[in-house]
Structure formats: structure tokens, C-alpha cells
Design an enzyme around this catalytic site. Structure first.
Site, mmCIF file in Angstrom:
data_model
loop_
_atom_site.group_PDB
_atom_site.id
_atom_site.type_symbol
_atom_site.label_atom_id
_atom_site.label_comp_id
_atom_site.label_asym_id
_atom_site.label_seq_id
_atom_site.Cartn_x
_atom_site.Cartn_y
_atom_site.Cartn_z
ATOM 1 C CB SER A 170 -0.878 -0.004 1.260
ATOM 2 O OG SER A 170 -1.497 1.243 1.482
ATOM 3 C CE1 TYR A 195 -5.289 -1.628 4.251
ATOM 4 C CE2 TYR A 195 -4.129 0.453 3.907
ATOM 5 C CZ TYR A 195 -4.675 -0.719 3.399
ATOM 6 O OH TYR A 195 -4.580 -0.996 2.055
#
Length: 261
Positions: free
Chosen positions: A149, A162
Site C-alpha cells: 500500500s 492498516y
């Protein structure tokens, strides 16, 4: 040498398992690999979703199986491996796309939520890599692609769990790459920028966060999930046979951005 590399950019006849492959980025990669010639098993928790995408993959003339799995359940992943080998012969390519997130101020985050996000995104990726990686190491060949990510590199506001999980996925990718390189198994990751999916459309179009993300993207638009397929095909192919431990960023220039006007 150049012609050999071009010839290697091919996944025809390969067998791929895409964990978390029935929605969003995972779905796009599963269908993209199938269109590129691979037999693909796209697995996730919902039986109706895996059946639907298996039918779509088969419509391309590829083989598939409708198998459910849950990255929190190692036995379910082992069953996917066992049934895929039984029906399709082997697993050449593994793509790990299962992931969750939830925005919450870190001071207010309950430990149970933190643990759930890390167990899915990080430990779930580890479980899948262990289960399928053992098969690949034993046969001396494999291509593993994890999903990292932008938050593997930079922080996003109020998504600490996250971000931590995805930074760890990038680190795990490098660790597995150096452990398994001698066995003919490459381990890489794709770090997507901001891509429009069914789950984030409202956020991207109707929030200040969406406006900021767009401003930070020099191409001036959000990505289409299909634009990740080329990166996956490259990393899954023999054209990338000497590429391992890499985090391939596909972000429209986001990470290069500081001042855009």
C-alpha cells in the site's frame, strides 16, 4: 537477451491462486491473469462470490475452481492448495489480496480492532505465503505477489492499524524473498496508489480526504483497478525471474509528489 525477456512476459498455462480474489483489486487481478492465459482459482469467504467469478474465468476458456477460504483459518487455505493441486496439477502463482481497514482515532482504537486488522492483513498474508510457499519451495518454482500500500511508505490519517499492517507486509515480502530465492521462488509486492472500487467511491468523490488524495496524485485522476494487471502479469511471469523482494508502486506519481501547483 531482450527477445528472451519479451518471450518470458507470459503466464499462459500457469496456475494462479488469488486469495481475496472476488472483489476490488483481487477480482481485477484474477480476471486479468485469466485473460492473459493462466488458469485461476479466485478464492474468498463467500461461496456465491467464488462461484460467480469461477464461471467468468471459465468463460475465457481457462480452468477454475469455486473454493472458499478465510485467511484467518489456515486449514481453509490448505484445502484450497490441496484441491487446486488435485484438479489443476500445481500452483505456480499466488496473489495475496485479502485485506480490511477501518478509520478510527488511534487513541480510541480498541485492541480487538487492532488485532483483527493485523491478523487479516499481515498474519493472513503470512499464513497464505507459508501454505502455498511450502509447495513452491518443494517443487523449486513459484511466483508470490503480495499487496502492499502507499501506507507501506507514508502515513494516512487515522488508519494506524492498516498502515502498520501494510508496512509489515512490505517487510515480510523482503524477508521471504531472501529466504526462498535459492529455491526458485520469487516474492514481490504491488503497492497500489488510490484506485476506485465499489467500497471507496463515495469517499473519493464526496469527502475532503478524497480531494486531498486527488490533489496528491500528479496524473490528476484515480486509478482503474485494471491498470494493476500489467504489474501483476510482469511479476507473475518468467520475465521477472531475477526480480525478488521488490515493492512495485503503481500510484500515478503519488509518492513522488510534494507540490503539484
Amino acid at each position: 537477451m531482450a527477445s528472451d525477456g519479451i518471450k518470458g512476459l507470459d503466464v499462459t498455462g500457469k496456475v494462479a491462486v488469488v486469495v481475496g480474489g472476488t472483489s476490488g483489486i483481487g477480482r481485477a487481478l484474477a480476471l486479468g491473469l485469466a485473460e492473459a492465459g493462466a488458469d485461476v482459482v479466485a478464492t474468498s469467504r463467500r461461496a456465491d462470490h467464488v462461484s460467480e467469478i469461477a464461471t467468468q474465468i471459465e468463460s475465457f476458456g481457462r480452468r477454475s475452481l469455486a473454493l472458499t477460504s478465510d485467511v484467518s483459518d489456515r486449514c481453509s487455505l490448505e484445502k484450497v492448495l490441496e484441491k487446486t493441486i488435485s484438479a489443476l496439477g500445481e500452483v505456480d502463482i499466488l496473489v495475496n489480496c485479502a485485506g480490511i481497514t477501518q478509520r478510527v482515532p488511534t487513541l480510541d482504537m480498541e485492541e480487538a480492532l487492532w488485532q483483527n486488522i493485523l491478523d487479516t492483513n499481515l498474519t493472513g498474508t503470512l499464513r497464505s505465503c507459508q501454505v502455498f510457499g511450502r509447495h513452491m519451495v518443494a517443487r523449486g518454482y513459484g511466483r508470490i505477489i503480495n499487496i502492499a500500500s502507499l501506507t507501506s511508505f507514508v502515513a494516512f490519517y487515522e488508519v494506524a492499524a492498516y498502515s502498520a499492517s501494510k508496512a509489515a507486509v512490505a517487510s515480510l515480502t523482503k524477508s521471504l524473498a531472501i529466504e526462498w530465492a535459492r529455491y526458485g521462488v520469487t516474492v514481490n509486492a504491488i503497492a497500489p496508489g488510490v484506485f476506485r472500487t465499489a467500497l471507496n467511491t463515495e469517499l473519493l468523490d464526496s469527502s475532503g480526504r478524497g480531494k486531498e488524495l486527488l490533489l496528491r496524485t500528479p496524473m490528476g485522476r484515480f486509478g482503474k483497478v485494471e491498470e494493476l494487471v500489467g504489474a501483476a502479469i510482469y511479476l507473475a511471469s518468467d520475465a521477472a525471474s531475477f526480480v525478488t523482494g521488490e515493492i512495485l508502486v503503481v500510484d500515478g506519481g503519488f509518492l513522488s509528489s510534494a507540490v503539484n501547483q
